[in-house]
Design an enzyme around this catalytic site. Structure first.
Site, PDB file in Angstrom:
ATOM      1  N   HIS A 108      -9.376   4.621   6.254  1.00  0.00           N
ATOM      2  CA  HIS A 108      -8.512   5.792   6.226  1.00  0.00           C
ATOM      3  C   HIS A 108      -8.371   6.403   4.844  1.00  0.00           C
ATOM      4  CE1 HIS A 108      -8.039   5.519  10.363  1.00  0.00           C
ATOM      5  NE2 HIS A 108      -6.862   6.102  10.466  1.00  0.00           N
ATOM      6  N   ASP A 169       4.177   6.133   6.809  1.00  0.00           N
ATOM      7  CA  ASP A 169       4.523   7.018   7.929  1.00  0.00           C
ATOM      8  C   ASP A 169       3.685   6.689   9.165  1.00  0.00           C
ATOM      9  OD1 ASP A 169       6.218   8.420   6.317  1.00  0.00           O
ATOM     10  OD2 ASP A 169       4.758   9.981   5.830  1.00  0.00           O
ATOM     11  N   GLU A 284      13.044  11.523   3.940  1.00  0.00           N
ATOM     12  CA  GLU A 284      11.868  12.273   3.500  1.00  0.00           C
ATOM     13  C   GLU A 284      12.248  13.747   3.486  1.00  0.00           C
ATOM     14  OE1 GLU A 284       8.079  11.469   5.299  1.00  0.00           O
ATOM     15  OE2 GLU A 284       8.101   9.362   4.709  1.00  0.00           O
TER      16      GLU A 284
HETATM   17  C1  LIG Z   1      -3.032   9.695   8.914  1.00  0.00           C
HETATM   18  C2  LIG Z   1      -2.751   8.952   7.633  1.00  0.00           C
HETATM   19  C3  LIG Z   1      -1.443   8.742   7.236  1.00  0.00           C
HETATM   20  C4  LIG Z   1      -1.149   8.047   6.059  1.00  0.00           C
HETATM   21  N1  LIG Z   1       0.157   7.849   5.720  1.00  0.00           N
HETATM   22  C5  LIG Z   1       0.442   7.158   4.603  1.00  0.00           C
HETATM   23  C6  LIG Z   1       1.798   6.932   4.227  1.00  0.00           C
HETATM   24  O1  LIG Z   1       2.727   7.359   4.893  1.00  0.00           O
HETATM   25  N2  LIG Z   1       2.043   6.216   3.107  1.00  0.00           N
HETATM   26  C7  LIG Z   1       1.038   5.690   2.352  1.00  0.00           C
HETATM   27  O2  LIG Z   1       1.336   5.011   1.380  1.00  0.00           O
HETATM   28  N3  LIG Z   1      -0.249   5.918   2.660  1.00  0.00           N
HETATM   29  C8  LIG Z   1      -0.568   6.640   3.764  1.00  0.00           C
HETATM   30  N4  LIG Z   1      -1.881   6.863   4.081  1.00  0.00           N
HETATM   31  C9  LIG Z   1      -2.921   6.438   3.140  1.00  0.00           C
HETATM   32  C10 LIG Z   1      -3.330   4.987   3.307  1.00  0.00           C
HETATM   33  O3  LIG Z   1      -2.375   4.158   2.666  1.00  0.00           O
HETATM   34  C11 LIG Z   1      -4.683   4.796   2.663  1.00  0.00           C
HETATM   35  O4  LIG Z   1      -5.636   5.481   3.434  1.00  0.00           O
HETATM   36  C12 LIG Z   1      -5.082   3.368   2.463  1.00  0.00           C
HETATM   37  O5  LIG Z   1      -6.350   3.383   1.885  1.00  0.00           O
HETATM   38  C13 LIG Z   1      -5.036   2.475   3.692  1.00  0.00           C
HETATM   39  O6  LIG Z   1      -6.074   2.747   4.602  1.00  0.00           O
HETATM   40  P1  LIG Z   1      -7.020   1.617   5.165  1.00  0.00           P
HETATM   41  O7  LIG Z   1      -6.223   0.425   5.549  1.00  0.00           O
HETATM   42  O8  LIG Z   1      -7.873   2.242   6.180  1.00  0.00           O
HETATM   43  O9  LIG Z   1      -7.875   1.184   3.886  1.00  0.00           O
HETATM   44  P2  LIG Z   1      -9.366   1.658   3.479  1.00  0.00           P
HETATM   45  O10 LIG Z   1      -9.390   3.112   3.363  1.00  0.00           O
HETATM   46  O11 LIG Z   1     -10.358   1.017   4.357  1.00  0.00           O
HETATM   47  O12 LIG Z   1      -9.454   0.998   2.027  1.00  0.00           O
HETATM   48  C14 LIG Z   1      -8.730   1.536   0.944  1.00  0.00           C
HETATM   49  C15 LIG Z   1      -9.122   0.839  -0.356  1.00  0.00           C
HETATM   50  O13 LIG Z   1      -8.612  -0.489  -0.366  1.00  0.00           O
HETATM   51  C16 LIG Z   1      -9.662  -1.419  -0.399  1.00  0.00           C
HETATM   52  N5  LIG Z   1      -9.302  -2.465   0.552  1.00  0.00           N
HETATM   53  C17 LIG Z   1      -9.273  -2.397   1.898  1.00  0.00           C
HETATM   54  N6  LIG Z   1      -8.871  -3.566   2.407  1.00  0.00           N
HETATM   55  C18 LIG Z   1      -8.639  -4.388   1.353  1.00  0.00           C
HETATM   56  C19 LIG Z   1      -8.200  -5.736   1.226  1.00  0.00           C
HETATM   57  N7  LIG Z   1      -7.950  -6.499   2.291  1.00  0.00           N
HETATM   58  N8  LIG Z   1      -8.081  -6.242  -0.019  1.00  0.00           N
HETATM   59  C20 LIG Z   1      -8.340  -5.504  -1.108  1.00  0.00           C
HETATM   60  N9  LIG Z   1      -8.751  -4.230  -1.050  1.00  0.00           N
HETATM   61  C21 LIG Z   1      -8.897  -3.677   0.172  1.00  0.00           C
HETATM   62  C22 LIG Z   1     -10.920  -0.671  -0.010  1.00  0.00           C
HETATM   63  O14 LIG Z   1     -12.090  -1.224  -0.599  1.00  0.00           O
HETATM   64  C23 LIG Z   1     -10.631   0.705  -0.563  1.00  0.00           C
HETATM   65  O15 LIG Z   1     -10.913   0.779  -1.927  1.00  0.00           O
HETATM   66  C24 LIG Z   1      -2.205   7.572   5.240  1.00  0.00           C
HETATM   67  C25 LIG Z   1      -3.533   7.798   5.620  1.00  0.00           C
HETATM   68  C26 LIG Z   1      -3.804   8.471   6.803  1.00  0.00           C
HETATM   69  C27 LIG Z   1      -5.233   8.713   7.172  1.00  0.00           C
END
Ligand SMILES: Cc1cc2nc3c(=O)[nH]c(=O)nc-3n(C[C@H](O)[C@H](O)[C@H](O)COP(=O)(O)OP(=O)(O)OC[C@H]3O[C@@H](n4cnc5c(N)ncnc54)[C@H](O)[C@@H]3O)c2cc1C
Ligand SMILES: *[C@@H]1O[C@H](CO)[C@@H](O)[C@H](O)[C@H]1NC(C)=O
Ligand SMILES: *[C@@H]1O[C@H](CO)[C@@H](O)[C@H](O)[C@H]1NC(C)=O
Ligand SMILES: *[C@@H]1O[C@H](CO)[C@@H](O)[C@H](O)[C@H]1NC(C)=O
Length: 535
Positions: A108, A169, A284
């Site tokens: 994400h 969120d 918020e």
């Molecule tokens: C619809 C939507 C709503 C969102 N709302 C919020 C919000 O309200 N508040 C907020 O804070 N953020 C929000 N986000 C952002 C979100 O926190 C980031 O996208 C974050 O990267 C988490 O997504 P993911 O778990 O898919 O991680 P990924 O996108 O897969 O990874 C993000 C990063 O972390 C690293 N990573 C992944 N897993 C691990 C692990 N286990 N250990 C170490 N590193 C790791 C990856 O290599 C990459 O660099 C939102 C995103 C979306 C798409």
């Protein structure tokens, strides 16, 4: 925040059947198609059968929610346990031809932060979503695998009448992914970001060592990893603080036409001491740049049609294009309902929203926390989820929020069509732990502004140039902003972002990931075959 139109669900399909299919295919052609970027000796490891270089696997790992950029890894690892991940990292670390490795949570990210071009993406979801030994609840905390989705952590803890305190969120994000950033939502002002609600982590470092860390043990690693953008280790378990879960939330939206009154009230809400006074549990706020966003509320269940017509009328009558909406929630149970009613009434009397423009809804705590998901489903069915998301999230000091409003909301975005939520809310620096890697402005109270816009019908260039214009404006006006979910591509910009924290960040990188193997998609350190970092 609520997404008034839906976003689709990317939850893990049953992985086992997927794996069987993929491994059958892979076993035919593996040697033949083994990528040049990866050492052949990898094939001698036990984990070789869980590494897939075929294009089905690598295509999935080449894209993310941002839909702005792509980069293909040489292969994907589907780990069965954290030992598989450690074996992979150890192998690369000690190889004469080390290769980059990136955990992918739920993909994400916006700018390819989980990509590993020419390296191996670790598909964390293969560890299994939804529990199955990877979520363990005790009265005092939950131990959750780094790959777990927050929605699954919520369901598991609610079964025990408990829940984490601080949220995002949207709950279809992974524990490891949000803890690598900060994890923010309307609870931050009371409980701090998610990273401030973690007791302990299991981490696999860039040397392939499995380490447990906390405030008391290996604390340098603990602090570095939280908000550390995946640069120091892969989180395989997080021990997260819990509190008794309330049953219900009263969800409140208050309308403002005056930004000064709006921000003053938000700051008033976050400064109330909940031990002494009635206080919200969630705060918020958002900007409604024009009628199209108000109109999009029509698809949400919060407002009635009549409410929306009145709100549109308010915007028209005031002759302004921008309305502000303070969004709050208080949690309650049957036993606390009467006190909540009274406390909320007194609080609302103190606030200066437009008289008559307070809207409320009672909703279960679960549905309140999961509110964005409804919007996701609607956006997906409208084909508006898999579109480019040039999102920009920034933190800025409270002292400049009105300047920002004037220059950006009433300036750069003045004639903009709404293309997604614009969030604005304050938080207090004291709830953040400065030892951790996450970067915030240097002022007691600061705001987050999230421009969560989707690009439709070719307006991507326009939105991106507008984002750049906003950052340029801040720079020119001396508004020191820090990006949240930061995206930079040069060493100089990263050093500026981290400011006084840069030296420590670099030192921790040398200590825990000296070959810069991990999460290269953040583009902070350049991966070097020379086995060292350069500055
Ligand atoms: C619809 C939507 C709503 C969102 N709302 C919020 C919000 O309200 N508040 C907020 O804070 N953020 C929000 N986000 C952002 C979100 O926190 C980031 O996208 C974050 O990267 C988490 O997504 P993911 O778990 O898919 O991680 P990924 O996108 O897969 O990874 C993000 C990063 O972390 C690293 N990573 C992944 N897993 C691990 C692990 N286990 N250990 C170490 N590193 C790791 C990856 O290599 C990459 O660099 C939102 C995103 C979306 C798409
Ligand atoms: C990729 O997936 C498609 C559809 O599931 C399948 O038909 C194809 O054989 C797969 N190819 C490889 C190389 O795995
Ligand atoms: C964006 O998504 C569309 C639809 O899924 C896809 O065809 C396209 O390749 C994606 N672009 C990028 C840069 O990821
Ligand atoms: C920020 O929090 C600290 C500690 O709780 C408190 O003393 C201070 O008044 C708060 N600041 C504002 C502006 O609310």
């Amino acid at each position: 925040m609520e997404l008034s139109m839906a976003y689709p669900l990317l939850r893990a399909k049953p992985f086992s059947s997927f794996l069987i299919v993929v491994s059958l295919i892979a076993s035919f052609g593996q040697l033949k198609s083994w990528p040049d970027a990866l050492p052949q000796e990898l094939l001698t490891l036990d984990i070789a059968e869980k590494i897939f270089p075929d294009s089905n696997a690598t295509t999935l790992a080449s894209t993310d929610f941002g839909n702005l950029t792509q980069a293909r890894p040489a292969a994907v690892l589907y780990p069965s346990s954290s030992h598989d991940i450690a074996a992979l990292v150890r192998f690369s670390y000690s190889s004469s031809r080390p290769f980059p490795i990136s955990p992918r949570g739920h993909g994400h990210s916006i700018w390819g932060q989980a990509f590993a071009p020419e390296g191996i993406v670790v598909e964390m979801a293969a560890l299994g979503h939804g529990g199955a030994g990877r979520i363990n609840v005790t009265p005092a905390y939950v131990d959750a695998g780094g790959e777990q989705l927050w929605i699954d952590v919520l369901h598991a803890t609610l079964e025990h009448g408990l829940a984490p305190r601080s949220w995002t969120d949207y709950l279809y994000l992974t524990v490891g992914g949000t803890l690598s950033n900060a994890g923010i939502s309307g609870q931050v002002f009371r409980h701090g970001p998610q990273i401030a609600n973690v007791y302990e982590l299991d981490v696999i470092t860039g040397k392939g060592e499995a380490m447990t860390c906390s405030k008391n043990s290996n604390s340098d690693l603990f602090h570095a990893v939280l908000g550390g953008l995946g640069q120091f280790g892969i989180i395989t378990r997080a021990r997260i603080a819990l509190q008794p879960a309330p049953k219900m939330a009263r969800w409140v939206r208050l309308m403002y036409t005056d930004v000064g009154l709006f921000t003053r009230d938000q700051e008033r809400v976050i400064s109330r001491d909940p031990d002494k006074l009635f206080a919200l549990n969630y705060l918020e706020g958002s900007l409604l740049v024009d009628n199209s966003l108000i109109g999009s509320w029509r698809s949400s269940s919060f407002f009635s049609r009549a409410d929306i017509d009145r709100i549109s009328g308010l915007a028209a009558r005031s002759g302004i294009r921008a309305l502000y909406c303070l969004e709050g929630a208080v949690y309650y149970n049957e036993a606390t309902k009467a006190d909540m009613d009274q406390g909320l009434r007194l609080l609302l009397e103190e606030l200066n929203f437009v008289p008559g423009f307070a809207f409320m809804q009672d909703i279960s705590y679960l549905h309140f926390l999961d509110r964005v998901h409804d919007g996701e489903l609607k956006l997906r069915s409208a084909g508006m989820w898999d579109v480019p998301h040039p999102w920009l999230n920034i933190f800025l000091p409270k002292s400049r929020i009105l300047d920002f409003d004037l220059g950006v909301f009433k300036g750069i975005l003045k004639n903009n069509k709404a293309m997604g939520p614009v969030l604005i809310y304050p938080m207090n620096k004291t709830k953040w732990d400065d030892e951790m890697s996450a970067v915030i402005p240097d002022e007691e109270v600061f705001y987050t502004v999230g421009l969560l816009r989707s690009a439709l019908e070719g307006d991507l260039d326009y939105l991106e140039s507008q984002n750049n214009e906003i950052l340029r404006f801040c720079d020119q006006e001396g508004i020191v902003v820090k990006q949240y979910l930061p995206h930079y591509t040069t060493r100089g910009d990263w050093m500026k972002h981290f400011g006084p924290k840069w030296n420590k960040f670099l030192k921790m990188k040398m200590k825990y990931d000296p070959k810069a193997l991990l999460s290269p998609g953040q583009k902070i350190f350049t991966f070097l075959e020379k086995n060292r970092l350069y500055g």
